[in-house]
Design a protein around this motif. Structure first.
Motif, PDB file in Angstrom:
ATOM      1  N   ILE A  87     -11.821  -1.587  -4.612  1.00  0.00           N
ATOM      2  CA  ILE A  87     -12.644  -1.151  -3.481  1.00  0.00           C
ATOM      3  C   ILE A  87     -13.383  -2.315  -2.828  1.00  0.00           C
ATOM      4  O   ILE A  87     -13.462  -2.409  -1.597  1.00  0.00           O
ATOM      5  CB  ILE A  87     -13.587  -0.023  -3.939  1.00  0.00           C
ATOM      6  CG1 ILE A  87     -12.756   1.261  -4.054  1.00  0.00           C
ATOM      7  CG2 ILE A  87     -14.764   0.175  -2.983  1.00  0.00           C
ATOM      8  CD1 ILE A  87     -13.381   2.343  -4.863  1.00  0.00           C
ATOM      9  N   SER A  88     -13.887  -3.225  -3.629  1.00  0.00           N
ATOM     10  CA  SER A  88     -14.580  -4.373  -3.063  1.00  0.00           C
ATOM     11  C   SER A  88     -13.620  -5.186  -2.181  1.00  0.00           C
ATOM     12  O   SER A  88     -13.950  -5.544  -1.051  1.00  0.00           O
ATOM     13  CB  SER A  88     -15.161  -5.236  -4.186  1.00  0.00           C
ATOM     14  OG  SER A  88     -15.662  -6.434  -3.657  1.00  0.00           O
ATOM     15  N   HIS A  89     -12.419  -5.450  -2.702  1.00  0.00           N
ATOM     16  CA  HIS A  89     -11.420  -6.179  -1.899  1.00  0.00           C
ATOM     17  C   HIS A  89     -11.085  -5.411  -0.625  1.00  0.00           C
ATOM     18  O   HIS A  89     -10.960  -5.993   0.448  1.00  0.00           O
ATOM     19  CB  HIS A  89     -10.133  -6.387  -2.701  1.00  0.00           C
ATOM     20  CG  HIS A  89     -10.162  -7.608  -3.576  1.00  0.00           C
ATOM     21  ND1 HIS A  89     -10.406  -8.872  -3.086  1.00  0.00           N
ATOM     22  CD2 HIS A  89      -9.951  -7.750  -4.915  1.00  0.00           C
ATOM     23  CE1 HIS A  89     -10.344  -9.749  -4.089  1.00  0.00           C
ATOM     24  NE2 HIS A  89     -10.081  -9.091  -5.203  1.00  0.00           N
ATOM     25  N   TYR A  90     -10.911  -4.101  -0.769  1.00  0.00           N
ATOM     26  CA  TYR A  90     -10.516  -3.316   0.395  1.00  0.00           C
ATOM     27  C   TYR A  90     -11.603  -3.362   1.475  1.00  0.00           C
ATOM     28  O   TYR A  90     -11.309  -3.595   2.651  1.00  0.00           O
ATOM     29  CB  TYR A  90     -10.203  -1.865  -0.008  1.00  0.00           C
ATOM     30  CG  TYR A  90      -9.867  -1.028   1.201  1.00  0.00           C
ATOM     31  CD1 TYR A  90      -8.737  -1.327   1.978  1.00  0.00           C
ATOM     32  CD2 TYR A  90     -10.682   0.028   1.597  1.00  0.00           C
ATOM     33  CE1 TYR A  90      -8.442  -0.588   3.117  1.00  0.00           C
ATOM     34  CE2 TYR A  90     -10.390   0.770   2.738  1.00  0.00           C
ATOM     35  CZ  TYR A  90      -9.270   0.453   3.491  1.00  0.00           C
ATOM     36  OH  TYR A  90      -8.986   1.172   4.624  1.00  0.00           O
ATOM     37  N   LEU A  91     -12.838  -3.149   1.085  1.00  0.00           N
ATOM     38  CA  LEU A  91     -13.926  -3.181   2.078  1.00  0.00           C
ATOM     39  C   LEU A  91     -13.972  -4.551   2.751  1.00  0.00           C
ATOM     40  O   LEU A  91     -14.103  -4.654   3.971  1.00  0.00           O
ATOM     41  CB  LEU A  91     -15.281  -2.846   1.416  1.00  0.00           C
ATOM     42  CG  LEU A  91     -15.439  -1.415   0.868  1.00  0.00           C
ATOM     43  CD1 LEU A  91     -16.800  -1.241   0.204  1.00  0.00           C
ATOM     44  CD2 LEU A  91     -15.258  -0.359   1.965  1.00  0.00           C
ATOM     45  N   ASN A  92     -13.832  -5.619   1.964  1.00  0.00           N
ATOM     46  CA  ASN A  92     -13.798  -6.962   2.565  1.00  0.00           C
ATOM     47  C   ASN A  92     -12.652  -7.094   3.569  1.00  0.00           C
ATOM     48  O   ASN A  92     -12.818  -7.686   4.630  1.00  0.00           O
ATOM     49  CB  ASN A  92     -13.636  -8.025   1.471  1.00  0.00           C
ATOM     50  CG  ASN A  92     -14.978  -8.418   0.853  1.00  0.00           C
ATOM     51  OD1 ASN A  92     -15.995  -8.461   1.543  1.00  0.00           O
ATOM     52  ND2 ASN A  92     -14.983  -8.680  -0.444  1.00  0.00           N
ATOM     53  N   SER A  93     -11.515  -6.523   3.212  1.00  0.00           N
ATOM     54  CA  SER A  93     -10.321  -6.692   4.059  1.00  0.00           C
ATOM     55  C   SER A  93     -10.459  -5.974   5.395  1.00  0.00           C
ATOM     56  O   SER A  93      -9.761  -6.298   6.342  1.00  0.00           O
ATOM     57  CB  SER A  93      -9.065  -6.211   3.329  1.00  0.00           C
ATOM     58  OG  SER A  93      -8.997  -4.795   3.361  1.00  0.00           O
TER      59      SER A  93
END
Ligand code: ASP
Ligand code: MG
Length: 415
Positions: free
Chosen positions: A126-132
């Motif tokens: 989720i952290s990666h996705y939000l950053n992306s």
């Protein structure tokens, strides 16, 4: 600073994660701590991978199931196959595989080292996705912030240490993504706060970071007066006093974890329960109110209950010495009593069905007591009851035990 908690159901698929991101986007820009559970039913699956629970021969299939489930979500969220999320996921998955292949030591310890991967994996994705998608955030390993003793599977939080550490870690006005349910101890190991403990994690961080409010995003519109599984026309409670919420959670209202409200109450922080399906809707608020609003009967059902009665074999009265023996054993076995009642010659308790614990109780106490039990009962709690409500809900079933106070009645009936 605001604190959001997203449970397993709110992040159980690609569509759910996208929906969650859409909610975060609306609040993005002011300081936010996002506490996330494991995706969907991951924790249940990880419980099967705790060393010693299942034969090792079953591990590859169990691991593959978990891997496919997460991989499908990752592949749909990230079209770039070079994205670092793939590497991070593999690293965590290797660690999980390694942990679950160890020889069993102490079950509670092994449990925490294994099941904690659910939250480590979900928050990494989720952290990666939000950053992306432009919602820049910092991933935090909450085990450095929430500190407990070494009571594995039910860590007791050291609030002083947790406050110090979390204030050092969650600094700067930014968005943080971190794990619910898990924590760390001074021996450098992972602990957990008990099943469904992510609400409590969010409350601990709200307390320690002096949050302006906390929101739990649920698949229901708020705090309902009954579980929609049992009732068609449920009423949403708009406002709930802290103490009322504690009582309701204690009686078994599953909408929040029982330990959640106290830290929030101590700092007078409002707790919002809102729907991730209709995020614009008002939801419910737990706060410094006088009464619930609207005032309506509240129903809580607990199924799979056992009524257990102790009769002293020497025909003595049930008195302090007998009770002391019984309670010491209950505490030793970590048995939670949902209801109790005594008469001159017997003492009765209502507990969750559990054959293993029943057997252990019998082993320890059958010298002194005759034990009688009924299983598979239903415990009904009604707050703000009337006789009409009781008659309707009992519906002619025999009542095995009943208690009433001015506001609350509890009835133990045949399911
Ligand atoms: N993932 C953990 C559980 O399912 C914690 C939580 O969801 O609150 O129990
Ligand atoms: Mg969960």
């Amino acid at each position: 600073m605001k604190v959001f908690k997203f449970g397993g159901a709110s992040v159980n698929s690609t569509a759910a994660v996208r929906n969650m991101a859409a909610i975060v986007k609306k609040y993005y820009g002011s300081p936010l701590v996002i506490v996330v559970s494991a995706m969907g039913k991951t924790t249940n699956r990880l419980e099967q991978l705790v060393p010693g629970v299942r034969p090792k021969a079953e591990h590859p299939a169990l691991l593959e199931q978990l891997r496919d489930y997460h991989m499908n979500i990752i592949r749909e969220l990230f079209t770039d196959t070079q994205h670092p999320v793939f590497h991070d996921f593999e690293t965590l998955f290797d660690q999980l595989t390694n942990t679950s292949s160890k020889n069993p030591t102490n079950y509670n310890y092994d449990y925490d080292q294994t099941v904690s991967f659910g939250e480590l994996i979900s928050t990494t994705i989720i952290s990666h996705y939000l950053n992306s998608i432009g919602l820049e955030n910092k991933w935090i390993d909450v085990r450095q912030a929430i500190r407990t003793n070494s009571h594995y599977r039910e860590g007791i939080v050291d609030f002083d240490d947790t406050r110090k550490k979390s204030q050092q870690i969650f600094t700067g006005s930014t968005t943080f993504v971190t794990q619910g349910f898990i924590a760390g101890n001074d021996e450098g190991f992972t602990t957990t706060l008990g099943r469904e403990g992510s609400d409590y994690s969010a409350a601990i961080l709200s307390y320690c970071l002096d949050a302006e409010n906390m929101t739990i995003w649920k698949d229901v519109p708020g705090f309902l007066n009954a579980d929609p599984k049992y009732f068609h026309d449920t009423v949403k409670i708009e406002q709930i006093p802290y103490n009322e919420a504690i009582e309701l959670a204690y009686y078994g209202a599953s909408v929040i974890h029982p330990k959640t409200v106290k830290p929030i109450q101590n700092k007078n922080i409002e707790l919002h329960i809102k729907s991730f399906v209709t995020p614009e809707a008002e939801g419910s608020k737990i706060g410094p109110y006088e009464t619930i609003q609207p005032l309506t009967p509240l129903y809580i059902f607990k199924n799979r209950q056992t009524l257990l009665s102790f009769h002293p074999k020497d025909f003595s009265f049930i008195a302090e010495d007998n009770l002391q023996t019984i309670f010491a054993t209950l505490a030793e076995l970590n048995i939670k009593v949902n209801l109790m009642q005594n008469s001159a010659l017997s003492f009765s308790i209502c507990i969750d069905d559990n054959n293993m614990l029943l057997e252990q109780l019998r082993e320890r106490l059958s010298d002194q007591f005759l034990l009688h039990y009924n299983k598979d009962l239903q415990l009904i709690t009604v707050r703000y009851y009337t006789q009409g409500i009781i008659d309707k809900i009992v519906d002619g079933r025999p009542i095995l035990l009943q208690q009433r106070s001015r506001t609350t009645t509890q009835l133990l009936v045949q399911a």
